[in-house]
Design a protein around this motif. Structure first.
Motif, PDB file in Angstrom:
ATOM      1  N   VAL A  40      35.379  49.916  51.674  1.00 34.65           N
ATOM      2  CA  VAL A  40      35.791  49.351  50.391  1.00 34.65           C
ATOM      3  C   VAL A  40      37.163  48.707  50.562  1.00 34.65           C
ATOM      4  N   GLU A  41      37.289  47.444  50.127  1.00 39.72           N
ATOM      5  CA  GLU A  41      38.551  46.725  50.205  1.00 39.72           C
ATOM      6  C   GLU A  41      39.026  46.374  48.808  1.00 39.72           C
ATOM      7  N   LEU A  42      40.318  46.514  48.586  1.00 40.17           N
ATOM      8  CA  LEU A  42      40.939  46.107  47.324  1.00 40.17           C
ATOM      9  C   LEU A  42      42.160  45.259  47.638  1.00 40.17           C
ATOM     10  N   GLN A  43      42.237  44.119  47.000  1.00 39.04           N
ATOM     11  CA  GLN A  43      43.417  43.281  47.154  1.00 39.04           C
ATOM     12  C   GLN A  43      44.450  43.717  46.125  1.00 39.04           C
ATOM     13  N   TRP A  44      45.719  43.549  46.469  1.00 36.59           N
ATOM     14  CA  TRP A  44      46.797  43.959  45.569  1.00 36.59           C
ATOM     15  C   TRP A  44      46.694  43.260  44.230  1.00 36.59           C
ATOM     16  N   LYS A  45      46.329  41.969  44.219  1.00 31.45           N
ATOM     17  CA  LYS A  45      46.267  41.230  42.952  1.00 31.45           C
ATOM     18  C   LYS A  45      45.191  41.802  42.033  1.00 31.45           C
ATOM     19  N   ASP A  46      44.067  42.292  42.602  1.00 28.90           N
ATOM     20  CA  ASP A  46      43.023  42.911  41.787  1.00 28.90           C
ATOM     21  C   ASP A  46      43.494  44.244  41.216  1.00 28.90           C
ATOM     22  N   LEU A  47      44.218  44.981  42.004  1.00 25.92           N
ATOM     23  CA  LEU A  47      44.744  46.273  41.562  1.00 25.92           C
ATOM     24  C   LEU A  47      45.746  46.087  40.424  1.00 25.92           C
ATOM     25  N   SER A  49      46.024  43.484  38.363  1.00 24.09           N
ATOM     26  CA  SER A  49      45.462  42.847  37.173  1.00 24.09           C
ATOM     27  C   SER A  49      44.517  43.769  36.411  1.00 24.09           C
ATOM     28  N   GLY A  50      44.201  44.926  36.987  1.00 24.83           N
ATOM     29  CA  GLY A  50      43.289  45.849  36.328  1.00 24.83           C
ATOM     30  C   GLY A  50      41.841  45.610  36.697  1.00 24.83           C
ATOM     31  N   ASP A  51      41.587  44.679  37.600  1.00 17.27           N
ATOM     32  CA  ASP A  51      40.225  44.368  38.018  1.00 17.27           C
ATOM     33  C   ASP A  51      39.784  45.200  39.222  1.00 17.27           C
TER      34      ASP A  51
END
Length: 64
Positions: A40-47, A49-51
């Motif tokens: 599972v990958e999460l980008q900082w911008k998604d984290l 922005s609440g997405d």
């Protein structure tokens, strides 16, 4: 004073008796089961922005 995150940082974490590798880098974070390539990958911008939940659910559904 904090240290800038300019290269990947890897740590092992155990969840439900399974070992995972957590990689934190300037682009985001990635959690992969030990011995596997995909996770599972999460980008900082998604984290930020609440997405993050939506992004994780979408990624999980495409891997299944």
């Amino acid at each position: 004073m904090t240290t800038p995150l300019d290269k990947p940082l890897r740590r092992e974490v155990t969840v439900n008796d399974k070992a995972y590798t957590l990689t934190i880098d300037p682009g985001g974070l990635k959690l992969v089961e030990k011995g596997r390539r995909n996770g599972v990958e999460l980008q900082w911008k998604d984290l930020l922005s609440g997405d993050a939940g939506l992004a994780a659910a979408l990624q999980a559904s495409t891997q299944a």
